[in-house]
Motif scaffolding. Structure first.
Motif: not given
Length: 247
Positions: A32-50
């Protein structure tokens, strides 16, 4: 409670009680910790870039290209980071295991005194922990496992943990990253695509935050609102800075 391994000396009556009792503890914390790390950054960083590129009047194709490149680089970087972290934990455990084993062989009386000290911290009296110390001294592997867990606070890591962590984080990052980018695949005008991206990503952050709170034992609704707020602030900041630099 973990199942007893073959050879454990347990009273049959107690074993029956354990077999009948099913504890409802959540034990997939590392995954769960790994999924949280991956999804949270995956949603936020490309979102901010776009959002930032959209604010700079880039076309949807440019936003999508840059976003995909970022997702690929981010997944590799985050996955490698997870691998190195898990590998570091395994290496640290191996070093401490060797050191503790040498100390048990070299200064057994001192190590036995440490066992007594650990048990005394739990309020166990000398006449009660004496037999326990004596029993552990007769079983070197059990003694070593006891010291690793109760003296050093270290759990034996899964040898496949590093690779699993890397893959879990990377895949979660990719899945999260394509959420804010998906509108740019179908909407030619970035000005329109960014609106759809904001709605879709905030909804995904809301669901993700709720799930994160639920599985980690925090308040789900509070976790959901915090996650949405972080994503909204990051994207708004990127969009605003892009507009300021490239009006």
């Amino acid at each position: 409670m973990a199942a007893l391994t073959q050879g454990d000396n347990l009273d049959p009556e107690k074993q029956t009680l354990l077999n009948q009792h099913k504890e409802k503890h959540f034990t997939a914390g590392e995954i769960v910790r790994d999924i949280i790390i991956g999804v949270s950054d995956g949603l936020t960083v490309p979102f901010a870039l776009a959002a930032g590129l959209s604010g700079a009047n880039a076309t949807s194709s440019i936003v999508l290209t840059a976003g995909i490149a970022e997702v690929a680089a981010g997944a590799i970087s985050m996955g490698l980071g997870g691998y190195l972290a898990a590998k570091g934990e395994a290496d640290h455990y191996a070093i401490e295991l060797t050191r503790e084993k040498e100390e048990i062989n070299r200064v057994p009386d001192t190590e036995a005194a440490e066992v007594a000290e650990i048990l005394a911290h739990y309020g166990i009296e000398p006449h009660e922990y004496g037999p326990v110390v004596s029993a552990l001294r007769k079983k070197p592997q059990a003694w070593l496992d006891f010291m690793m867990k109760f003296e050093l606070g270290l759990e034996k890591p899964d040898p496949r943990r590093a690779l699993h962590s890397a893959l879990t984080i990377a895949i979660a990052y990719v899945l999260g990253g394509f959420v804010p980018l998906s509108p740019y695949m179908f909407i030619p005008r970035a000005e329109d695509a960014v609106i759809a991206s904001v709605i879709l990503t905030l909804a995904a952050l809301l669901v993700f935050g709720f799930a994160k709170g639920y599985f980690t034992g925090n308040k789900p609704f509070r976790s959901a609102m915090q996650t949405v707020l972080i994503g909204a602030v990051a994207s708004a900041a990127a969009y605003g800075m892009a507009k300021a630099v490239h009006p």
